[in-house]
Design a protein around this motif. Structure first.
Motif, PDB file in Angstrom:
ATOM      1  N   TYR A 143       0.827  -1.300  -0.097  1.00 39.14           N
ATOM      2  CA  TYR A 143       0.060   0.044  -0.127  1.00 39.14           C
ATOM      3  C   TYR A 143       0.923   1.293  -0.151  1.00 39.14           C
ATOM      4  O   TYR A 143       0.764   2.317  -0.839  1.00 39.14           O
ATOM      5  CB  TYR A 143      -0.843  -0.134   1.286  1.00 39.14           C
ATOM      6  N   GLY A 144       1.871   1.344   0.828  1.00 37.59           N
ATOM      7  CA  GLY A 144       3.015   2.403   0.930  1.00 37.59           C
ATOM      8  C   GLY A 144       3.525   2.720  -0.532  1.00 37.59           C
ATOM      9  O   GLY A 144       3.630   3.663  -0.967  1.00 37.59           O
ATOM     10  N   LEU A 145       3.769   1.605  -1.146  1.00 36.75           N
ATOM     11  CA  LEU A 145       4.326   1.728  -2.729  1.00 36.75           C
ATOM     12  C   LEU A 145       3.353   2.406  -3.538  1.00 36.75           C
ATOM     13  O   LEU A 145       3.523   3.299  -4.457  1.00 36.75           O
ATOM     14  CB  LEU A 145       4.683   0.475  -3.163  1.00 36.75           C
ATOM     15  N   PHE A 146       2.115   1.848  -3.548  1.00 38.43           N
ATOM     16  CA  PHE A 146       1.038   2.331  -4.426  1.00 38.43           C
ATOM     17  C   PHE A 146       0.696   3.837  -4.035  1.00 38.43           C
ATOM     18  O   PHE A 146       0.442   4.560  -5.005  1.00 38.43           O
ATOM     19  CB  PHE A 146      -0.330   1.637  -4.271  1.00 38.43           C
ATOM     20  N   SER A 179       8.859 -15.438   3.501  1.00 35.57           N
ATOM     21  CA  SER A 179       9.411 -14.553   4.654  1.00 35.57           C
ATOM     22  C   SER A 179      10.372 -13.478   4.019  1.00 35.57           C
ATOM     23  O   SER A 179      10.545 -12.294   4.666  1.00 35.57           O
ATOM     24  CB  SER A 179      10.324 -15.442   5.596  1.00 35.57           C
ATOM     25  N   LYS A 180      10.759 -13.717   2.829  1.00 31.95           N
ATOM     26  CA  LYS A 180      11.753 -12.319   2.272  1.00 31.95           C
ATOM     27  C   LYS A 180      10.836 -11.308   1.583  1.00 31.95           C
ATOM     28  O   LYS A 180      11.348 -10.249   1.410  1.00 31.95           O
ATOM     29  CB  LYS A 180      12.565 -12.911   1.275  1.00 31.95           C
ATOM     30  N   VAL A 181       9.627 -11.611   1.348  1.00 31.65           N
ATOM     31  CA  VAL A 181       8.947 -10.673   0.784  1.00 31.65           C
ATOM     32  C   VAL A 181       8.787  -9.087   1.453  1.00 31.65           C
ATOM     33  O   VAL A 181       8.965  -8.244   0.767  1.00 31.65           O
ATOM     34  CB  VAL A 181       7.433 -11.106   0.526  1.00 31.65           C
ATOM     35  N   PRO A 182       8.490  -9.072   2.769  1.00 34.15           N
ATOM     36  CA  PRO A 182       8.391  -7.696   3.304  1.00 34.15           C
ATOM     37  C   PRO A 182       9.647  -7.032   3.354  1.00 34.15           C
ATOM     38  O   PRO A 182       9.631  -5.866   3.297  1.00 34.15           O
ATOM     39  CB  PRO A 182       7.700  -7.994   4.892  1.00 34.15           C
ATOM     40  N   PHE A 183      10.860  -7.778   3.276  1.00 33.48           N
ATOM     41  CA  PHE A 183      11.970  -7.147   3.436  1.00 33.48           C
ATOM     42  C   PHE A 183      12.282  -6.542   2.137  1.00 33.48           C
ATOM     43  O   PHE A 183      13.271  -5.426   1.928  1.00 33.48           O
ATOM     44  CB  PHE A 183      13.023  -8.292   4.204  1.00 33.48           C
ATOM     45  N   VAL A 187      12.906  -2.197   1.243  1.00 30.05           N
ATOM     46  CA  VAL A 187      14.034  -1.647   0.547  1.00 30.05           C
ATOM     47  C   VAL A 187      13.359  -0.907  -0.739  1.00 30.05           C
ATOM     48  O   VAL A 187      13.568   0.206  -1.180  1.00 30.05           O
ATOM     49  CB  VAL A 187      14.814  -2.770  -0.023  1.00 30.05           C
ATOM     50  N   PHE A 188      12.311  -1.698  -1.500  1.00 31.31           N
ATOM     51  CA  PHE A 188      11.782  -0.941  -2.430  1.00 31.31           C
ATOM     52  C   PHE A 188      11.088   0.569  -2.297  1.00 31.31           C
ATOM     53  O   PHE A 188      11.050   1.525  -2.766  1.00 31.31           O
ATOM     54  CB  PHE A 188      10.729  -1.751  -3.237  1.00 31.31           C
ATOM     55  N   LEU A 189      10.405   0.402  -0.937  1.00 28.61           N
ATOM     56  CA  LEU A 189       9.544   1.501  -0.455  1.00 28.61           C
ATOM     57  C   LEU A 189      10.486   2.570  -0.236  1.00 28.61           C
ATOM     58  O   LEU A 189      10.372   3.774  -0.512  1.00 28.61           O
ATOM     59  CB  LEU A 189       8.960   1.034   0.733  1.00 28.61           C
ATOM     60  N   CYS A 207      15.086   6.817   5.397  1.00 32.49           N
ATOM     61  CA  CYS A 207      15.048   5.881   4.191  1.00 32.49           C
ATOM     62  C   CYS A 207      16.318   4.749   4.318  1.00 32.49           C
ATOM     63  O   CYS A 207      16.113   3.601   4.166  1.00 32.49           O
ATOM     64  CB  CYS A 207      15.146   6.483   2.936  1.00 32.49           C
ATOM     65  N   ALA A 208      17.496   5.377   4.866  1.00 31.87           N
ATOM     66  CA  ALA A 208      18.490   4.561   4.898  1.00 31.87           C
ATOM     67  C   ALA A 208      18.273   3.660   6.056  1.00 31.87           C
ATOM     68  O   ALA A 208      18.789   2.269   5.897  1.00 31.87           O
ATOM     69  CB  ALA A 208      19.583   5.637   5.457  1.00 31.87           C
ATOM     70  N   VAL A 209      17.552   3.967   7.258  1.00 30.42           N
ATOM     71  CA  VAL A 209      17.370   3.000   8.011  1.00 30.42           C
ATOM     72  C   VAL A 209      16.456   2.001   7.858  1.00 30.42           C
ATOM     73  O   VAL A 209      16.797   0.713   8.122  1.00 30.42           O
ATOM     74  CB  VAL A 209      16.657   3.663   9.400  1.00 30.42           C
ATOM     75  N   LEU A 210      15.339   2.464   6.980  1.00 30.93           N
ATOM     76  CA  LEU A 210      14.631   1.383   6.508  1.00 30.93           C
ATOM     77  C   LEU A 210      15.134   0.287   5.596  1.00 30.93           C
ATOM     78  O   LEU A 210      14.884  -0.851   5.607  1.00 30.93           O
ATOM     79  CB  LEU A 210      13.234   1.990   5.814  1.00 30.93           C
ATOM     80  N   ALA A 211      15.919   0.976   4.429  1.00 31.24           N
ATOM     81  CA  ALA A 211      16.426   0.109   3.630  1.00 31.24           C
ATOM     82  C   ALA A 211      17.539  -0.809   4.241  1.00 31.24           C
ATOM     83  O   ALA A 211      17.528  -1.935   3.900  1.00 31.24           O
ATOM     84  CB  ALA A 211      17.334   1.077   2.572  1.00 31.24           C
TER      85      ALA A 211
END
Length: 224
Positions: A143-146, A179-183, A187-189, A207-211
């Motif tokens: 949803y965040g990406l959209f 399990s890898k999907v949210p990670f 990174v994409f977000l 963004c650096a923290v999230l990625a």
């Protein structure tokens, strides 16, 4: 009066997004429970012996690996001959053996299963909690990406397509791969946010923290 209206307008947007995410998360639970109705354990290529440290952790013995044949009931649990496992507090364990390759590479996934089992009891059914949590987090990130490129309605519709995809019941069954999907999405977000808005210092930091967190923790889940 105008200040109050402006404050309400600024607050209404995030609240609307939060409400949509909550609704989408509820949909994930419903879809996931139905998809996992006949699910009795991961049974994927890395082998169920990978979850021995999770069972030991949940039993209060630490994140250790032991020969399953020397622990009463553990081999039967790992081979789905029983759905639950309980280790009495006074049970004597064999000497620990080194963690194998999969247990080291998927440490965070195994530890997450251990936390779930410590909370709900050691059973394959309890692992559905972990799968549903990963599913809900993935939907929130989708949803965040959209929302980076579309409005709330379009974002909710696109996320619904992800949640209700006919392939979803199949991928949910394979815990290690799903399990890898949210990670990946995390990174994409982070990258998407940097592309869509001016990167001030605070935005760049978050963004650096999230990625970084998504990539680092994701490696501990997937081992790649």
């Amino acid at each position: 009066m105008r200040a109050e209206v402006d404050s309400f307008t600024r607050t209404r947007g995030p609240l609307a997004d939060a409400a949509i995410v909550a609704a989408l998360s509820a949909a994930c639970v419903l879809v996931g429970l139905r998809a996992l109705e006949d699910w009795h354990g991961p049974a994927h290529s890395m082998g169920n012996d990978t979850y021995i440290p999770a069972a030991m952790f949940a039993s209060g013995r630490g994140f250790i690996n032991v020969p399953p044949a020397e622990v009463p009931g553990l081999s039967e649990f790992l081979h789905f001959e029983r759905q639950t496992f309980f280790l009495p507090p006074d049970a004597t364990l064999p000497d620990p053996v080194p963690l194998d390759e999969f247990q080291r590479f998927h440490r965070y996934l195994v530890l997450s299963a251990g936390v779930v089992w410590w909370t709900f009891g050691v059973s394959w059914g309890a692992m559905k909690v972990l799968i549903l949590l990963l599913f809900a987090v993935s939907a929130a990130l989708v949803y965040g990406l959209f929302r980076l490129v579309a409005g709330r309605v379009a974002g909710a519709a696109g996320t619904a397509l992800f949640i209700f995809s006919p392939l979803m019941p199949y991928v949910l069954f394979i815990v290690r791969d799903f399990s890898k999907v949210p990670f990946f999405l995390g990174v994409f977000l982070a990258c998407g946010i940097l592309l869509r808005r001016p990167a001030d210092r605070l935005c760049l930091l978050w963004c650096a923290v999230l990625a970084g967190a998504s990539a680092g923790v994701g490696m501990g889940f997937q081992g790649t």
